[in-house]
Design a protein around this motif. Structure first.
Motif, short mmCIF file in Angstrom:
data_model
loop_
_atom_site.label_atom_id
_atom_site.label_comp_id
_atom_site.label_asym_id
_atom_site.label_seq_id
_atom_site.Cartn_x
_atom_site.Cartn_y
_atom_site.Cartn_z
N SER A 20 31.69 53.33 39.79
CA SER A 20 32.50 53.08 38.45
C SER A 20 33.66 52.06 38.93
CB SER A 20 32.79 54.24 37.74
OG SER A 20 31.84 55.04 37.37
N CYS A 21 33.92 51.37 37.88
CA CYS A 21 35.02 50.49 38.02
C CYS A 21 35.70 50.51 36.77
CB CYS A 21 34.74 48.83 38.30
SG CYS A 21 36.20 47.85 38.26
N ALA A 22 36.92 51.47 36.72
CA ALA A 22 37.76 51.49 35.31
C ALA A 22 38.87 50.79 35.37
CB ALA A 22 37.87 53.04 35.24
N ALA A 23 39.08 49.87 34.18
CA ALA A 23 40.20 49.05 34.18
C ALA A 23 41.35 49.80 33.22
CB ALA A 23 39.67 47.73 33.63
N SER A 24 42.67 49.49 33.64
CA SER A 24 43.74 49.83 32.65
C SER A 24 44.61 48.78 32.69
CB SER A 24 44.58 51.03 33.11
OG SER A 24 44.94 50.90 34.55
N GLY A 25 45.39 48.46 31.76
CA GLY A 25 46.22 47.25 31.54
C GLY A 25 45.62 46.04 30.86
N ARG A 26 44.39 45.95 30.70
CA ARG A 26 43.63 45.07 30.03
C ARG A 26 42.22 45.33 29.56
NH1 ARG A 26 42.51 39.10 31.30
NH2 ARG A 26 41.12 39.69 29.78
N THR A 27 41.70 44.81 28.65
CA THR A 27 40.29 44.97 28.38
C THR A 27 39.51 44.09 29.48
OG1 THR A 27 38.60 44.59 26.78
CG2 THR A 27 40.24 43.22 26.66
N LEU A 28 38.37 44.60 29.69
CA LEU A 28 37.13 43.73 30.52
C LEU A 28 36.55 42.92 29.67
CD1 LEU A 28 36.48 46.76 32.97
CD2 LEU A 28 37.78 44.71 33.50
N ARG A 29 36.47 43.10 28.36
CA ARG A 29 35.88 42.06 27.36
C ARG A 29 36.18 40.77 27.73
NH1 ARG A 29 33.61 44.42 22.64
NH2 ARG A 29 34.12 46.64 22.46
N THR A 51 29.02 38.71 34.18
CA THR A 51 29.67 37.49 33.75
C THR A 51 30.75 37.96 32.88
OG1 THR A 51 28.06 37.06 32.21
CG2 THR A 51 27.39 36.16 34.46
N ARG A 52 31.46 36.57 32.36
CA ARG A 52 32.34 36.63 31.43
C ARG A 52 32.18 37.17 30.20
NH1 ARG A 52 33.99 31.87 29.97
NH2 ARG A 52 35.85 32.55 29.18
N THR A 53 30.61 36.70 29.64
CA THR A 53 30.27 37.28 28.50
C THR A 53 29.84 38.46 28.42
OG1 THR A 53 28.29 36.64 28.72
CG2 THR A 53 29.54 34.88 27.96
N GLY A 54 29.82 39.19 29.54
CA GLY A 54 29.10 40.46 29.85
C GLY A 54 27.61 40.64 29.70
N GLY A 55 27.08 39.54 29.10
CA GLY A 55 25.69 39.42 29.04
C GLY A 55 24.74 39.20 30.06
N GLY A 56 25.27 38.84 31.17
CA GLY A 56 24.61 38.28 32.32
C GLY A 56 25.01 38.91 33.67
N THR A 57 24.23 39.00 34.72
CA THR A 57 24.67 39.52 35.94
C THR A 57 24.02 38.54 37.00
OG1 THR A 57 22.66 40.88 35.95
CG2 THR A 57 24.91 41.81 35.38
N VAL A 58 24.61 38.58 38.02
CA VAL A 58 24.38 37.77 39.31
C VAL A 58 24.19 38.83 40.59
CG1 VAL A 58 24.85 35.61 38.42
CG2 VAL A 58 26.62 36.64 39.74
#
Length: 123
Positions: A20-29, A51-58
């Motif tokens: 898991s990678c949990a973020a705080s301080g800003r949204t990951l969207r 990816t930035r859109t959240g819809g893709g992966t590499v």
């Protein structure tokens, strides 16, 4: 911005783990989130990215077909699901985000890094 990577542990070859990678301080969207790993005595290497859109992966060729990445926007968390683990997957795994545009596979594109979580795969 803080990233907290967790979920590492010791498993046997063939087993699975979810990091898991949990973020705080800003949204990951709207931001790209990547996973890298570093084995003892080796350079940090790219594992995969959402990816930035959240819809893709590499993914790197070494993990393609075995690892997946998903997001939970409500928890502001990105997950790295690792299946069919191999001893060569043993490393410290790091998550990171790109605060803008960049090359997902490029270590230097990432602006913020988590502290790393150790994955050990025994044969």
């Amino acid at each position: 911005v803080q990233l907290q990577a967790s979920g590492g542990g010791v498993v046997q070859a063939g087993e699975s783990l979810r990091l898991s990678c949990a973020a705080s301080g800003r949204t990951l969207r709207g931001v790209a989130v990547g996973w890298f790993r570093q084995a003892p005595g080796k350079e940090r290497e790219f594992v995969g990215a959402s990816t930035r859109t959240g819809g893709g992966t590499v993914f790197s060729n070494s993990v393609k077909g075995r690892f997946t990445i998903s997001r939970d926007n409500a928890k502001n968390t990105v997950y790295l699901q690792m299946n069919s683990l191999k001893p060569e997957d043993t490393a410290v795994y790091y998550c990171a985000l790109i605060n803008g545009r960049g090359c997902y596979r490029d270590y230097g594109s990432y602006d913020f890094w988590g502290q790393g979580t150790l994955v050990t795969v025994s044969s």
